[in-house]
Write a protein that holds these residues in place. Structure first.
Motif, PDB file in Angstrom:
ATOM      1  N   GLU A  41      -6.161  -3.136   1.137  1.00 25.55           N
ATOM      2  CA  GLU A  41      -5.683  -1.711   1.467  1.00 25.55           C
ATOM      3  C   GLU A  41      -5.331  -0.768   0.155  1.00 25.55           C
ATOM      4  O   GLU A  41      -5.663   0.198  -0.116  1.00 25.55           O
ATOM      5  N   VAL A  42      -4.653  -1.649  -0.845  1.00 25.69           N
ATOM      6  CA  VAL A  42      -4.363  -0.906  -2.026  1.00 25.69           C
ATOM      7  C   VAL A  42      -5.752  -0.618  -2.916  1.00 25.69           C
ATOM      8  O   VAL A  42      -5.692   0.334  -3.446  1.00 25.69           O
TER       9      VAL A  42
ATOM     10  N   THR B 134       0.746  -1.275   0.087  1.00 29.39           N
ATOM     11  CA  THR B 134      -0.152   0.136   0.045  1.00 29.39           C
ATOM     12  C   THR B 134       0.801   0.985  -0.007  1.00 29.39           C
ATOM     13  O   THR B 134       0.562   2.112  -0.633  1.00 29.39           O
TER      14      THR B 134
ATOM     15  N   THR C 250      -7.008   2.412  -1.385  1.00 29.34           N
ATOM     16  CA  THR C 250      -6.312   3.501  -1.728  1.00 29.34           C
ATOM     17  C   THR C 250      -6.708   4.022  -3.257  1.00 29.34           C
ATOM     18  O   THR C 250      -6.786   5.049  -3.385  1.00 29.34           O
TER      19      THR C 250
END
Length: 151
Positions: free
Chosen positions: A108-109, A73, A112
């Motif tokens: 999480e990526v 991330t 984002t």
């Protein structure tokens, strides 16, 4: 002139075939990627053209390339912080989110990328598929947390 040819050759090499940042991304050298983002931020905005032959060229940005390689991330957020518009640019018809979904990036990526460009959820990839459809096709690479996020 010879001097002019040398300049063009160097310019072409930096555009066709790679940069230090692309090399590090391709080799998944994430600490080196973070260092290059900090020390050579211009590379984050540089398109790299890869060619199979003269009739086929693919232009891609570092964020897109990273999203194809299950990045941490912190790498994705650093690339976006350096060049925020990259999250909304299509390379070869796809956004970074499309690549991340196809390669099983972390939740999480994905968060984002969505937070950086919320409209990405409505955008088709190069094959006319929206993120939810891509996710459905590649969901074996995902855990339950990702399924909740995409819906």
């Amino acid at each position: 002139s010879r001097k002019h040819k040398k300049k063009m050759k160097n310019k072409d090499r930096s555009v066709f075939g790679g940069s230090s940042l692309f090399e590090a991304i391709n080799q998944r050298q994430w600490n080196k990627v973070l260092s290059l983002i900090k020390n050579a931020p211009h590379e984050v905005e540089t398109y790299i053209c890869s060619t199979g032959d003269e009739s086929f060229r693919v232009k891609t940005l570092p964020l897109h390339q990273a999203c194809m390689r299950q990045p941490p991330t912190v790498v994705v957020s650093s690339l976006i912080a350096c060049y925020p518009i990259a999250a909304s640019i299509k390379c070869d018809g796809s956004l970074p989110l499309h690549h991340a979904l196809k390669t099983g990036a972390t939740v999480e990526v994905i968060k984002t990328l969505i937070n950086s460009y919320p409209k990405c959820l409505d955008e088709d990839d190069g094959e006319g598929k929206k993120p939810m459809e891509i996710f459905q096709n590649y969901k074996s690479a995902w855990n339950d947390g990702a399924q909740t996020l995409i819906r």
